[in-house]
Each structure stands twice: as structure tokens, then as C-alpha cells.
Design a protein around this motif. Structure first.
Motif, PDB file in Angstrom:
ATOM      1  N   TYR A 161       0.867  -1.237   0.010  1.00  0.00           N
ATOM      2  CA  TYR A 161       0.082   0.128  -0.036  1.00  0.00           C
ATOM      3  C   TYR A 161       0.878   1.014   0.156  1.00  0.00           C
ATOM      4  N   ARG A 162       1.950   1.099   0.534  1.00  0.00           N
ATOM      5  CA  ARG A 162       2.923   2.328   0.771  1.00  0.00           C
ATOM      6  C   ARG A 162       3.271   2.951  -0.716  1.00  0.00           C
ATOM      7  N   HIS A 163       3.946   1.928  -1.274  1.00  0.00           N
ATOM      8  CA  HIS A 163       4.416   2.262  -2.930  1.00  0.00           C
ATOM      9  C   HIS A 163       3.365   2.533  -3.580  1.00  0.00           C
ATOM     10  N   ALA A 164       2.046   2.159  -3.449  1.00  0.00           N
ATOM     11  CA  ALA A 164       0.980   2.356  -4.313  1.00  0.00           C
ATOM     12  C   ALA A 164       0.392   3.843  -3.932  1.00  0.00           C
ATOM     13  N   MET A 165       0.797   4.342  -2.915  1.00  0.00           N
ATOM     14  CA  MET A 165       0.220   5.538  -2.534  1.00  0.00           C
ATOM     15  C   MET A 165       1.106   6.774  -3.208  1.00  0.00           C
ATOM     16  N   LYS A 173      -1.114  -2.300 -16.577  1.00  0.00           N
ATOM     17  CA  LYS A 173      -2.081  -3.633 -16.219  1.00  0.00           C
ATOM     18  C   LYS A 173      -1.672  -3.993 -14.770  1.00  0.00           C
ATOM     19  N   LEU A 174      -2.441  -4.123 -13.892  1.00  0.00           N
ATOM     20  CA  LEU A 174      -2.294  -4.014 -12.555  1.00  0.00           C
ATOM     21  C   LEU A 174      -2.731  -5.283 -12.049  1.00  0.00           C
ATOM     22  N   LEU A 175      -2.155  -6.198 -11.310  1.00  0.00           N
ATOM     23  CA  LEU A 175      -2.700  -7.303 -10.453  1.00  0.00           C
ATOM     24  C   LEU A 175      -2.589  -6.858  -9.007  1.00  0.00           C
ATOM     25  N   VAL A 176      -3.760  -6.934  -8.268  1.00  0.00           N
ATOM     26  CA  VAL A 176      -3.886  -6.609  -6.895  1.00  0.00           C
ATOM     27  C   VAL A 176      -4.198  -8.165  -6.264  1.00  0.00           C
ATOM     28  N   ILE A 177      -3.396  -8.368  -5.316  1.00  0.00           N
ATOM     29  CA  ILE A 177      -3.595  -9.603  -4.656  1.00  0.00           C
ATOM     30  C   ILE A 177      -4.069  -9.548  -3.461  1.00  0.00           C
ATOM     31  N   ILE A 182      -8.042  -2.839   1.926  1.00  0.00           N
ATOM     32  CA  ILE A 182      -6.875  -2.224   1.437  1.00  0.00           C
ATOM     33  C   ILE A 182      -6.805  -2.580  -0.307  1.00  0.00           C
ATOM     34  N   GLY A 183      -6.841  -3.849  -0.587  1.00  0.00           N
ATOM     35  CA  GLY A 183      -6.695  -4.389  -2.045  1.00  0.00           C
ATOM     36  C   GLY A 183      -8.026  -3.822  -2.799  1.00  0.00           C
ATOM     37  N   ILE A 184      -9.084  -3.858  -2.231  1.00  0.00           N
ATOM     38  CA  ILE A 184     -10.167  -3.489  -2.976  1.00  0.00           C
ATOM     39  C   ILE A 184     -10.120  -1.940  -3.386  1.00  0.00           C
ATOM     40  N   GLU A 185      -9.869  -0.954  -2.237  1.00  0.00           N
ATOM     41  CA  GLU A 185      -9.565   0.341  -2.543  1.00  0.00           C
ATOM     42  C   GLU A 185      -8.606   0.628  -3.418  1.00  0.00           C
ATOM     43  N   PHE A 186      -7.505   0.087  -3.537  1.00  0.00           N
ATOM     44  CA  PHE A 186      -6.531   0.521  -4.421  1.00  0.00           C
ATOM     45  C   PHE A 186      -6.896   0.022  -5.840  1.00  0.00           C
ATOM     46  N   ALA A 187      -7.487  -1.174  -5.978  1.00  0.00           N
ATOM     47  CA  ALA A 187      -8.305  -1.858  -7.111  1.00  0.00           C
ATOM     48  C   ALA A 187      -9.042  -0.658  -7.647  1.00  0.00           C
ATOM     49  N   SER A 188     -10.015  -0.177  -7.068  1.00  0.00           N
ATOM     50  CA  SER A 188     -11.002   0.919  -7.343  1.00  0.00           C
ATOM     51  C   SER A 188     -10.331   2.381  -7.746  1.00  0.00           C
ATOM     52  N   PHE A 189      -9.392   2.677  -7.125  1.00  0.00           N
ATOM     53  CA  PHE A 189      -8.488   3.900  -7.311  1.00  0.00           C
ATOM     54  C   PHE A 189      -7.876   3.778  -8.737  1.00  0.00           C
ATOM     55  N   TYR A 190      -7.297   2.661  -8.955  1.00  0.00           N
ATOM     56  CA  TYR A 190      -6.408   2.410 -10.302  1.00  0.00           C
ATOM     57  C   TYR A 190      -7.168   2.424 -11.552  1.00  0.00           C
ATOM     58  N   VAL A 264       2.185  -5.161  -9.502  1.00  0.00           N
ATOM     59  CA  VAL A 264       1.518  -5.991  -8.752  1.00  0.00           C
ATOM     60  C   VAL A 264       1.534  -5.086  -7.380  1.00  0.00           C
ATOM     61  N   ILE A 265       0.175  -5.059  -6.851  1.00  0.00           N
ATOM     62  CA  ILE A 265      -0.027  -4.635  -5.425  1.00  0.00           C
ATOM     63  C   ILE A 265      -0.399  -5.734  -4.352  1.00  0.00           C
ATOM     64  N   VAL A 266       0.338  -6.042  -3.340  1.00  0.00           N
ATOM     65  CA  VAL A 266       0.123  -7.236  -2.430  1.00  0.00           C
ATOM     66  C   VAL A 266      -0.593  -6.624  -0.888  1.00  0.00           C
ATOM     67  N   ALA A 267      -1.568  -7.221  -0.982  1.00  0.00           N
ATOM     68  CA  ALA A 267      -2.785  -6.673   0.267  1.00  0.00           C
ATOM     69  C   ALA A 267      -3.237  -7.901   0.865  1.00  0.00           C
ATOM     70  N   VAL A 268      -2.298  -8.748   1.396  1.00  0.00           N
ATOM     71  CA  VAL A 268      -2.827 -10.151   1.940  1.00  0.00           C
ATOM     72  C   VAL A 268      -2.624 -10.225   3.426  1.00  0.00           C
ATOM     73  N   GLY A 269      -2.836  -8.990   3.823  1.00  0.00           N
ATOM     74  CA  GLY A 269      -2.874  -8.908   5.598  1.00  0.00           C
ATOM     75  C   GLY A 269      -1.686  -8.204   6.175  1.00  0.00           C
ATOM     76  N   ILE A 270      -1.745  -8.329   7.456  1.00  0.00           N
ATOM     77  CA  ILE A 270      -0.594  -7.462   7.978  1.00  0.00           C
ATOM     78  C   ILE A 270       0.211  -8.178   9.051  1.00  0.00           C
ATOM     79  N   VAL A 271       1.493  -7.595   9.406  1.00  0.00           N
ATOM     80  CA  VAL A 271       2.248  -8.152  10.419  1.00  0.00           C
ATOM     81  C   VAL A 271       2.578  -7.189  11.606  1.00  0.00           C
ATOM     82  N   PRO A 272       2.289  -7.653  13.032  1.00  0.00           N
ATOM     83  CA  PRO A 272       2.576  -6.581  13.830  1.00  0.00           C
ATOM     84  C   PRO A 272       3.824  -6.315  14.136  1.00  0.00           C
TER      85      PRO A 272
END
Length: 469
Positions: A161-165, A173-177, A182-190, A264-272
Motif C-alpha cells: 500500500y505504501r508504494h501504491a500511494m 496492467k495491475l494485479l491486486v492480490i 486495502i486491496g479493493i480500495e487500490f483496485a478501485s482507485f487505479y 502488482v499490489i500485495v494486500a494479503v494482510g498485516i504483520v504486527p
């Protein structure tokens, strides 16, 4: 003698709100931050993404100007200017938090903080290291994007998300994983900005935490806007070159295909962010980096508390802020304040919002989860097409669904998709917090003409009483 009553490690929406509440309660408070006051949410998350999405929404509306009897010619998106506006919004709010710290006389220590035990915390910053002490310490260090093990983000072709911003270029041609918020918001934006977007989700539906009816509606809406949505699908491998990314995708039928993408945007969760902050040294219990807490934010170690994304989910900014207030009040109570009466968080009263186009918002149990929990349910749905304001706005797509306990009339959940639902949901959140039933909601007068009337109609629909459909 302690330097402080409370030290908060991390200044995101959990940490800085906890600090303000501690200061309001007369506690001598400090905050330790290694990067930006306001944390990820304010600087690299919730706020700047909404600025991007607002630009995309305005662009989308201008492209459809003719539908409103307006003419707009030769319109184009200036990606650099869109990003610049987003960064300006983040900067303004960062300065706002800095002001709030000064106003509330909260000491700010910039640097990396490490728990030493015995109420001590070491801060290593540009000016060297210092050891602070406090009667209580709140860990609010947040989380970061989870990397794919076979294709770590490089900021060039594989983005978090940080790079995508702050993109250097618009993806062709963008792949959102991942199809969470987060994934759907960036998919919608792009997609709105003109990229060709494919979304891959391993679950059998997109936005999988939402009600199944919302997922189905959103998938149809996004596909109509030109997105390719692959559910029950996975990414087997990514081969990254200087020119793009070759992705090996496995479909729900088990067949694999190879496709080329520019980014590619990777939006597969977070790590504390719980490594190297001294958890092990002081004996704090955690699992996969997530700190175990009670309803007030206490860890298993006396005097150490935790809030926000380092604790069990949902991992949302407003959940972190509320936990910060609860922990601050519980600390004040422990230090002898008899005027505060904190209550543990009820997670079923935490709303979730996704700012794609159309928007998604929800609170409480989905219909499926309510049934799983043993409730006999009554549910009602009302479509945007039956609402005068929605038609006048040119936003006739979407619906509102409410779920009730058939026996008691208790509001169990509410689920929405459509224009401005992220603002509407709070009405149901207040209702749930006040333990409302269908009778009170039916007896409430909703203003006309507003989108909020659909909330009333959805309740009426659950009991076979909808008026406008």
C-alpha cells in the motif's frame, strides 16, 4: 521517582489518542515515535488513501458529466498532482497531531523504543540513547504489510500500500492480490484512473468479512466497471523483471495460467510490529507477534498495556483509538482516579468501512454469522433505486440490509453497499451501542429526502412493512 505516569510506544491513532486521554486525566505523559506522529494511518494509510480515492471519484463523476446534463471535454488525470494533493492532506494532519501533543503538554521522544522491564524504556534516536521510566507503559507499535514469501515488495514492480500511494507511474496492467479493504480500495482507485485491473482473492468471494449479499453485489459492480475479479484463486509464482511481472495464477478449477502485468499490489494482510521492542525480555505473552490482552488492554505483565494492531483484530484505526481511551482510563483508575469508569470493548459494535466505488460499510453480525450463532433471524433489504435522494444524486445502485433477532427484535447487524454508506453506518452503530430493537428504529423519524431513509425502510422490510418498494 518515575519520569512519567505513562509512556506510550507508538503515535498512531491508538497511541496519540491514548496520550491525549491520559493527559486529560492529569497524568504526566510521554510518547515515543520512530517515524511520523500520527503513524501509518494518518501518514501512509487511512487518510492519504481517502484523498486519492476522492480524486478518483471526482474524475469518475466528470467522465460521466453528461448523465447530469453537463459537458466536460478533454479531461485527463494528472497522477503526480493527485499524489501531491494526497501527501499535502497527510502533512496537514501530521502537523495537527504535533499541535495536539503540544496543547496537551505531552512529551514527544523521537526514536526507537525498547522495553527494559521494571517500568523502564530505552529510546534510541538521532541524539543518542536515553532511558525513560513510567508507572505504566502502553505498547501501540501498529503493524506493516505482509510480504509474499516468493515475491517481496521492491517498490518498483511489486508494491505494498505504501508504494501504491506514491506511484512513479500509472500501472498499465495491475494485479491486486487480496480483496480486503486495502486491496479493493487500490483496485478501485487505479481502475478509475485508467489502469487495467485484475483482483485475485483466495476465498470464494471478495471482501470476505462482509455479508455474502454485499460481496456478490460489489463483485458485479466492479466487473461492470471493467475489473477482472478472480475468486477461489491463488498466485503460485511471480517472476519480476525490469519491464513487468509474469504471474502464475491458479483458478478455482485448479488450472494454472500465466499472465503479464506491469505492476502488482500485495494486500494479503498485516504483520504486527512487535520484533525488537523487548517483549521477550520482559515476558509478555504473544502469539505470532500478536500481544494477548484483557478487555482493558492489560498484558500478562503488570504495568504494561497494549492496544491497536499489535493486539487481536479487527485491525482498524477507530478500534485502536477506542482501545487507547479504554486503556488510559483503566490506568487512571489504577492510579487512584475514582471518576473514570472504563468499559471493555464490544467488538460487535465496531463498524467497518471500505471506500471503493461503490462504498461498503457494516457493523455487527452478517446474516450467516447470526444463524451460525444460533439466532432465528429476520432480515430486511432495501435498494437504492427505491430512494428519491439516491436517484436525484445519480447513484441508484446499492442496498441496505439489516439483521434482527426474530425473538427479541435486537439489531444484530447492518450491511450496506452504495454511495456514502461509510457515513450512514454510524446511525446503526449508535443504535447497536444503545441496544436498540426494531421497535425504536421503526419509531424514529428519518429526514426526507435523504439516503438515511433507506435505513428506516430496511428495518421495515425485515418485518414486511417497507413502504417504498
Amino acid at each position: 521517582m518515575s519520569d512519567y505516569d505513562v509512556i506510550i510506544l507508538g503515535s498512531g491513532p491508538g497511541g496519540y489518542v491514548a496520550a491525549i486521554r491520559c493527559a486529560q486525566l492529569g497524568l504526566k505523559t510521554a510518547i515515543v515515535e520512530r517515524e511520523n506522529l500520527g503513524g501509518i494511518c494518518l501518514n501512509w494509510g487511512c487518510i492519504p488513501t481517502k484523498a486519492l480515492l476522492r480524486s478518483a471519484e471526482v474524475f469518475h463523476n466528470i467522465k460521466h458529466a453528461a448523465a447530469y446534463g453537463l459537458a466536460a471535454d478533454n479531461i485527463r488525470a494528472d497522477l503526480d498532482a493527485v499524489v501531491k494533493r494526497s501527501r499535502g492532506v497527510a502533512k496537514q494532519l501530521n502537523q495537527g497531531v504535533t499541535h495536539l501533543m503540544k496543547k496537551n503538554k505531552i512529551a514527544v521522544h523521537m526514536g526507537d523504543g525498547t522495553l527494559l522491564g521494571g517500568g523502564k524504556l530505552e529510546v534510541k534516536g538521532e541524539k543518542g540513547s536515553a532511558t525513560l521510566s513510567a508507572k505504566h507503559i502502553i505498547v501501540a507499535t501498529g503493524a506493516r504489510a505482509r510480504d509474499l514469501p516468493f515475491a517481496p515488495a521492491d517498490g518498483k514492480r511489486v508494491w505494498t500500500y505504501r508504494h501504491a500511494m506514491v506511484p512513479g507511474e500509472l500501472p498499465g496492467k495491475l494485479l491486486v492480490i487480496g480483496s480486503g479493504a486495502i486491496g479493493i480500495e487500490f483496485a478501485s482507485f487505479y481502475n478509475d484512473m485508467g489502469s487495467e485491473v485484475t483482483v485475485v482473492e483466495m476465498m470464494d468471494r471478495i471482501v470476505p468479512v462482509e455479508d455474502a449479499d454485499v460481496s456478490a453485489f460489489l463483485e458485479r459492480a466492479l466487473a461492470k466497471q471493467g475489473m477482472t475479479i478472480l475468486t477461489g484463486a491463488g498466485v503460485e509464482a511471480l517472476a519480476v523483471t525490469s519491464k513487468g511481472v509474469k504471474a502464475k495464477l491458479k483458478g478455482k478449477d485448479g488450472a494454472t495460467t500465466e499472465q503479464d502485468f506491469s505492476h502488482v499490489i500485495v494486500a494479503v494482510g498485516i504483520v504486527p510490529n512487535t520484533e525488537n521492542i523487548g517483549l521477550e525480555a520482559v515476558g509478555i505473552k504473544s502469539e505470532r507477534g500478536i500481544i494477548a490482552i484483557d478487555g482493558m488492554g492489560r498484558t500478562n505483565v503488570a504495568g504494561i498495556w497494549a492496544i491497536g494492531d499489535v493486539t487481536p483484530g479487527p485491525w482498524l484505526a477507530h478500534k485502536a483509538s477506542h482501545e487507547g481511551v479504554i486503556a488510559a482510563e483503566a490506568i487512571a483508575q489504577a492510579l487512584g482516579n475514582k471518576d473514570v469508569h472504563p468499559h471493555a470493548m464490544d467488538k460487535l459494535n465496531i463498524p467497518g468501512c471500505t471506500y471503493c466505488h461503490p462504498q461498503v460499510a457494516s457493523v455487527g453480525l452478517t446474516e450467516a454469522k447470526a444463524k451460525e450463532a444460533g439466532y432465528t433471524v429476520k432480515s430486511g433489504t432495501f435498494p437504492f433505486i427505491g430512494n428519491g435522494k439516491a436517484i436525484a444524486l445519480g447513484e441508484p445502485e446499492g442496498f441496505i440490509k439489516t439483521v434482527f433477532d426474530a425473538k427479541t427484535g435486537e439489531l444484530l447487524g447492518a450491511h450496506m453497499v452504495g454511495a456514502e454508506v461509510t457515513e450512514l453506518i454510524q446511525g446503526y452503530v449508535v443504535g447497536k451501542t444503545l441496544e436498540t430493537t426494531e421497535a425504536e428504529l421503526m419509531a424514529t423519524v428519518f429526514p426526507h429526502p435523504t439516503l438515511s431513509e433507506m435505513m428506516h425502510e430496511s428495518v421495515l422490510a425485515a418485518y414486511g412493512r417497507a413502504l417504498h418498494i
